[in-house]
Motif scaffolding. Structure first.
Motif, PDB file in Angstrom:
ATOM      1  N   LEU A 265       0.854  -1.179   0.000  1.00 31.09           N
ATOM      2  CA  LEU A 265       0.000   0.000   0.000  1.00 31.09           C
ATOM      3  C   LEU A 265       0.886   1.224   0.000  1.00 31.09           C
ATOM      4  O   LEU A 265       2.111   1.130   0.167  1.00 31.09           O
ATOM      5  CB  LEU A 265      -0.917   0.035   1.222  1.00 31.09           C
ATOM      6  CG  LEU A 265      -0.337   0.592   2.541  1.00 31.09           C
ATOM      7  CD1 LEU A 265      -1.444   1.011   3.486  1.00 31.09           C
ATOM      8  CD2 LEU A 265       0.581  -0.403   3.209  1.00 31.09           C
ATOM      9  N   PHE A 266       0.275   2.392  -0.166  1.00 26.36           N
ATOM     10  CA  PHE A 266       0.995   3.652   0.086  1.00 26.36           C
ATOM     11  C   PHE A 266       0.051   4.617   0.786  1.00 26.36           C
ATOM     12  O   PHE A 266      -1.173   4.499   0.688  1.00 26.36           O
ATOM     13  CB  PHE A 266       1.590   4.249  -1.190  1.00 26.36           C
ATOM     14  CG  PHE A 266       0.600   4.643  -2.255  1.00 26.36           C
ATOM     15  CD1 PHE A 266       0.056   5.933  -2.303  1.00 26.36           C
ATOM     16  CD2 PHE A 266       0.231   3.738  -3.241  1.00 26.36           C
ATOM     17  CE1 PHE A 266      -0.832   6.297  -3.295  1.00 26.36           C
ATOM     18  CE2 PHE A 266      -0.672   4.100  -4.240  1.00 26.36           C
ATOM     19  CZ  PHE A 266      -1.209   5.381  -4.264  1.00 26.36           C
ATOM     20  N   ASN A 276       5.593   4.537   0.799  1.00 22.66           N
ATOM     21  CA  ASN A 276       5.278   3.212   0.267  1.00 22.66           C
ATOM     22  C   ASN A 276       5.662   2.112   1.257  1.00 22.66           C
ATOM     23  O   ASN A 276       6.634   2.236   2.000  1.00 22.66           O
ATOM     24  CB  ASN A 276       6.040   2.960  -1.040  1.00 22.66           C
ATOM     25  CG  ASN A 276       5.655   3.950  -2.127  1.00 22.66           C
ATOM     26  OD1 ASN A 276       4.540   4.459  -2.145  1.00 22.66           O
ATOM     27  ND2 ASN A 276       6.581   4.227  -3.034  1.00 22.66           N
ATOM     28  N   ALA A 277       4.874   1.039   1.252  1.00 16.98           N
ATOM     29  CA  ALA A 277       5.196  -0.152   2.046  1.00 16.98           C
ATOM     30  C   ALA A 277       5.309  -1.339   1.088  1.00 16.98           C
ATOM     31  O   ALA A 277       4.367  -1.609   0.322  1.00 16.98           O
ATOM     32  CB  ALA A 277       4.124  -0.410   3.086  1.00 16.98           C
ATOM     33  N   TYR A 278       6.448  -2.029   1.114  1.00 13.12           N
ATOM     34  CA  TYR A 278       6.710  -3.131   0.190  1.00 13.12           C
ATOM     35  C   TYR A 278       6.852  -4.458   0.931  1.00 13.12           C
ATOM     36  O   TYR A 278       7.246  -4.501   2.102  1.00 13.12           O
ATOM     37  CB  TYR A 278       8.001  -2.875  -0.594  1.00 13.12           C
ATOM     38  CG  TYR A 278       7.932  -1.701  -1.535  1.00 13.12           C
ATOM     39  CD1 TYR A 278       7.372  -1.830  -2.803  1.00 13.12           C
ATOM     40  CD2 TYR A 278       8.446  -0.460  -1.163  1.00 13.12           C
ATOM     41  CE1 TYR A 278       7.327  -0.757  -3.681  1.00 13.12           C
ATOM     42  CE2 TYR A 278       8.399   0.625  -2.021  1.00 13.12           C
ATOM     43  CZ  TYR A 278       7.836   0.471  -3.287  1.00 13.12           C
ATOM     44  OH  TYR A 278       7.777   1.537  -4.137  1.00 13.12           O
ATOM     45  N   ALA A 279       6.547  -5.545   0.237  1.00 12.15           N
ATOM     46  CA  ALA A 279       6.759  -6.886   0.778  1.00 12.15           C
ATOM     47  C   ALA A 279       8.250  -7.176   0.846  1.00 12.15           C
ATOM     48  O   ALA A 279       9.038  -6.680   0.031  1.00 12.15           O
ATOM     49  CB  ALA A 279       6.050  -7.924  -0.082  1.00 12.15           C
ATOM     50  N   VAL A 304      -6.862  -3.373   4.065  1.00 16.37           N
ATOM     51  CA  VAL A 304      -5.479  -3.243   3.593  1.00 16.37           C
ATOM     52  C   VAL A 304      -4.992  -4.593   3.059  1.00 16.37           C
ATOM     53  O   VAL A 304      -4.429  -4.679   1.961  1.00 16.37           O
ATOM     54  CB  VAL A 304      -4.556  -2.752   4.731  1.00 16.37           C
ATOM     55  CG1 VAL A 304      -3.088  -2.914   4.337  1.00 16.37           C
ATOM     56  CG2 VAL A 304      -4.845  -1.302   5.062  1.00 16.37           C
ATOM     57  N   VAL A 305      -5.211  -5.653   3.842  1.00 16.00           N
ATOM     58  CA  VAL A 305      -4.772  -6.994   3.429  1.00 16.00           C
ATOM     59  C   VAL A 305      -5.515  -7.438   2.177  1.00 16.00           C
ATOM     60  O   VAL A 305      -4.908  -7.894   1.197  1.00 16.00           O
ATOM     61  CB  VAL A 305      -4.980  -8.009   4.571  1.00 16.00           C
ATOM     62  CG1 VAL A 305      -4.686  -9.427   4.090  1.00 16.00           C
ATOM     63  CG2 VAL A 305      -4.094  -7.663   5.762  1.00 16.00           C
ATOM     64  N   THR A 349      -4.517   1.406  -2.095  1.00 14.49           N
ATOM     65  CA  THR A 349      -4.095   0.067  -2.472  1.00 14.49           C
ATOM     66  C   THR A 349      -3.043   0.164  -3.575  1.00 14.49           C
ATOM     67  O   THR A 349      -2.839   1.246  -4.152  1.00 14.49           O
ATOM     68  CB  THR A 349      -5.296  -0.765  -2.959  1.00 14.49           C
ATOM     69  OG1 THR A 349      -5.775  -0.201  -4.185  1.00 14.49           O
ATOM     70  CG2 THR A 349      -6.411  -0.773  -1.920  1.00 14.49           C
ATOM     71  N   PRO A 350      -2.342  -0.922  -3.895  1.00 17.38           N
ATOM     72  CA  PRO A 350      -1.241  -0.854  -4.867  1.00 17.38           C
ATOM     73  C   PRO A 350      -1.608  -0.247  -6.222  1.00 17.38           C
ATOM     74  O   PRO A 350      -0.760   0.399  -6.860  1.00 17.38           O
ATOM     75  CB  PRO A 350      -0.821  -2.320  -5.008  1.00 17.38           C
ATOM     76  CG  PRO A 350      -1.118  -2.901  -3.666  1.00 17.38           C
ATOM     77  CD  PRO A 350      -2.390  -2.249  -3.234  1.00 17.38           C
ATOM     78  N   THR A 351      -2.851  -0.423  -6.699  1.00 18.01           N
ATOM     79  CA  THR A 351      -3.229   0.155  -7.992  1.00 18.01           C
ATOM     80  C   THR A 351      -3.547   1.641  -7.876  1.00 18.01           C
ATOM     81  O   THR A 351      -3.769   2.308  -8.896  1.00 18.01           O
ATOM     82  CB  THR A 351      -4.457  -0.565  -8.586  1.00 18.01           C
ATOM     83  OG1 THR A 351      -5.547  -0.464  -7.658  1.00 18.01           O
ATOM     84  CG2 THR A 351      -4.161  -2.026  -8.879  1.00 18.01           C
TER      85      THR A 351
END
Length: 538
Positions: A265-266, A276-279, A304-305, A349-351
């Motif tokens: 997410l960001f 930004n938060a990355y895996a 979020v998940v 969300t990522p998109t």
């Protein structure tokens, strides 16, 4: 030195002291230097008003309550999720989100005028000390806590205390008609986030999580590891009715499913700064298939998940449109033991979707009554009635169309089960009638369940029509009504059996019994066997 200079020296010193006192009174050590010589008329106005009421108003007034009302009034004009936590509630709220508290570890029922033990917490201090379901706690450290002196708030204070300290309990055990003295050493009592974790079949594991607290990731990881050891290659992650919690915990859990460097997410703050938060590389279920269950009460961190997995084309989101909370709060102390949770950012969300549902300034009633709107327009029964804005259309890397503007829309829609989700059943659950009735039934003769294993109970025990009739009489007696449960006979049998399992064994047994009649679980069981479906959705 001249006489004139000697005369002026005291005046100069006095003036300097006066200026120092003035500056000191306005000094805030968090302020920057350019603010030390300015005033804030808005703050001054509030302070003066409270002082006038405190010192001049004709009657005595609790100005603390006025401050509380003022703070709530200010927050009511911001957004629906900025809230004030009074001092009296902060410890309870903090413990709930921390995931534990210090105590003796019992589930209890205020039965008549006595504290009755439903079940000691598994592995907790009371269990180790020998307390059993059905025990009545009569005294704590010599103080009577039943009868006229029965008060749950006072009792809670007597049973809680510093970790490692002991409390001596006087206990009556109805099954043997004994009075016992039991010393219990207080310890950390977990407030579980993972309500259930078990295998649905040989390859499909199931985890139900009720919130995202500080301890939730560790609980989730432990449950996931055990299921993988049992052969789980696919997972049902049940986030129904999960209101959310800590954003960082949601990120850690999403990381378990996503490949390295995938965007989770960001967030954007007031100034538009993006974070930004990355895996990372630590995910242990990146190769496994996952089904995330959501409904209209899945909010915040749950979304979020779900959003992170959906936008990264990972797994399948099953259920109904989620709540729609895309705001991030930060808890800030107010200096007097109270705190405020203030919205400081929006998350995406990522998109790039914001899933925050629309709201006018403040906590308007329609925002919180959105469930009834969804029910009345038919959205909970038919996915075609979900309101979608084409202007908020986004596309995942593999071409799947997703929407922003108010919750996560699932990949597979499952309508609400009206035989389970209806006003009568929901009221019986909220009022605690199932739990209280089952306790009283068990109390008549607990011995009949001695030697019955949890597996045997789940697989073979049946609730009779006589028990349903007894439950009907119980509810009518307590509520002063004349309800007939014929139309809900099957559902009530399920909840009575599940509640019996919870009081005799654990929460896991409760969820396993409930899930055997769950249409959303049935849908997932079908999907999990359709490899072609997963290839199409992903």
């Amino acid at each position: 030195m001249s006489k004139k200079i000697k005369i002026y020296i005291p005046l100069i010193i006095g003036a300097a002291i006066g200026i120092g006192v003035f500056i000191g009174g306005r000094l805030n050590f968090t302020d920057t230097s350019d603010r030390l010589f300015t005033t804030n008329s808005k703050k001054d106005k509030l302070n003066r008003l409270i002082d006038y009421i405190d010192y001049e108003y004709v009657e005595e007034v609790n100005t603390d309550s006025i401050v509380d009302v003022t703070v709530n009034g200010i927050l009511d004009n911001l957004d629906p999720h900025s809230i004030y936590i009074p001092k009296k509630d902060l410890e309870r709220v903090t413990n709930n989100m921390r995931g534990d508290f210090v105590g003796i570890g019992i589930n209890y029922y205020p039965y008549k005028d006595t504290l009755a033990v439903i079940r000691p917490t598994e592995g907790g201090p009371s269990k180790r000390a020998g307390l059993k379901g059905g025990d009545r706690i009569l005294m704590a450290d010599g103080d009577t806590i039943y009868g006229e002196k029965f008060n749950t708030d006072i009792i809670a204070k007597k049973l809680k205390g510093k970790k490692g300290t002991k409390v001596r309990l006087k206990v009556y055990r109805p099954s043997t008609k004994e009075f016992l003295d039991i010393d219990v050493k207080r310890g950390n009592i977990p407030i579980k986030s993972v309500e259930a974790a078990y295998m649905l079949n040989n390859f499909l594991g199931y985890i139900k999580m009720n919130r995202f607290a500080e301890s939730s990731y560790k609980e989730f990881k432990s449950a996931l590891d055990k299921l993988q050891d049992q052969g789980a290659t696919k997972l049902v992650f049940d986030l129904r009715d999960n209101p959310g919690g800590f954003l960082g915990i949601a990120e850690e859990i999403a990381d378990e499913f996503l490949e390295d460097d995938k965007l989770i997410l960001f967030t954007k703050n007031k100034k538009g700064k993006r974070q930004n938060a990355y895996a990372t590389s630590r995910g242990d279920f990146e190769e496994g298939e996952v089904f995330v269950l959501i409904n209209e009460s899945s909010a915040s961190a749950s979304e979020v998940v779900a959003g992170a997995l959906q936008d990264n084309d990972k797994g399948v989101i099953v259920g109904r449109r989620s709540y729609g909370k895309g705001l991030v709060q930060r808890e800030m102390a107010l200096g007097d033991g109270s705190a405020v949770r203030l919205t400081v950012a929006r998350y995406y969300t990522p998109t790039g979707r914001s899933i925050q549902k629309p709201y006018e300034n403040g906590k308007n009633k329609s925002y919180f009554r959105d469930y009834y709107k969804r029910m009345s327009n038919g959205e909970l029964l038919n996915s075609e009635n979900i309101e979608i804005e084409d202007s908020l259309k986004f596309t995942t890397p593999k071409g799947k169309v997703v929407y922003g503007g108010g919750g996560i829309i699932p990949d597979v829609f499952v309508p609400i089960d009206k035989s389970v989700e209806n006003e009568t059943i929901n009221y019986l659950k909220r009022a605690g009638h199932f739990g209280y009735f089952v306790f009283e039934e068990l109390d008549k003769n607990r011995a009949i369940y001695d030697g019955v294993s949890k597996r045997d109970f789940i697989d073979n025990f049946s609730v009779s029509d006589d028990i349903v009739l007894a439950f009907q009489k119980y509810v009518n007696r307590v509520e002063g009504t004349n309800i007939n449960f014929v139309a809900f006979n099957t559902t009530i049998k399920v909840f009575i059996k599940a509640t019996l399992a919870r009081q005799l064994y654990d929460d896991n047994a409760y969820e396993e019994i409930i899930n055997r009649n769950d249409i959303m679980i049935d849908e997932v069981l079908t999907l999990s066997e359709e490899e072609s479906f997963l290839e199409v959705t992903n």
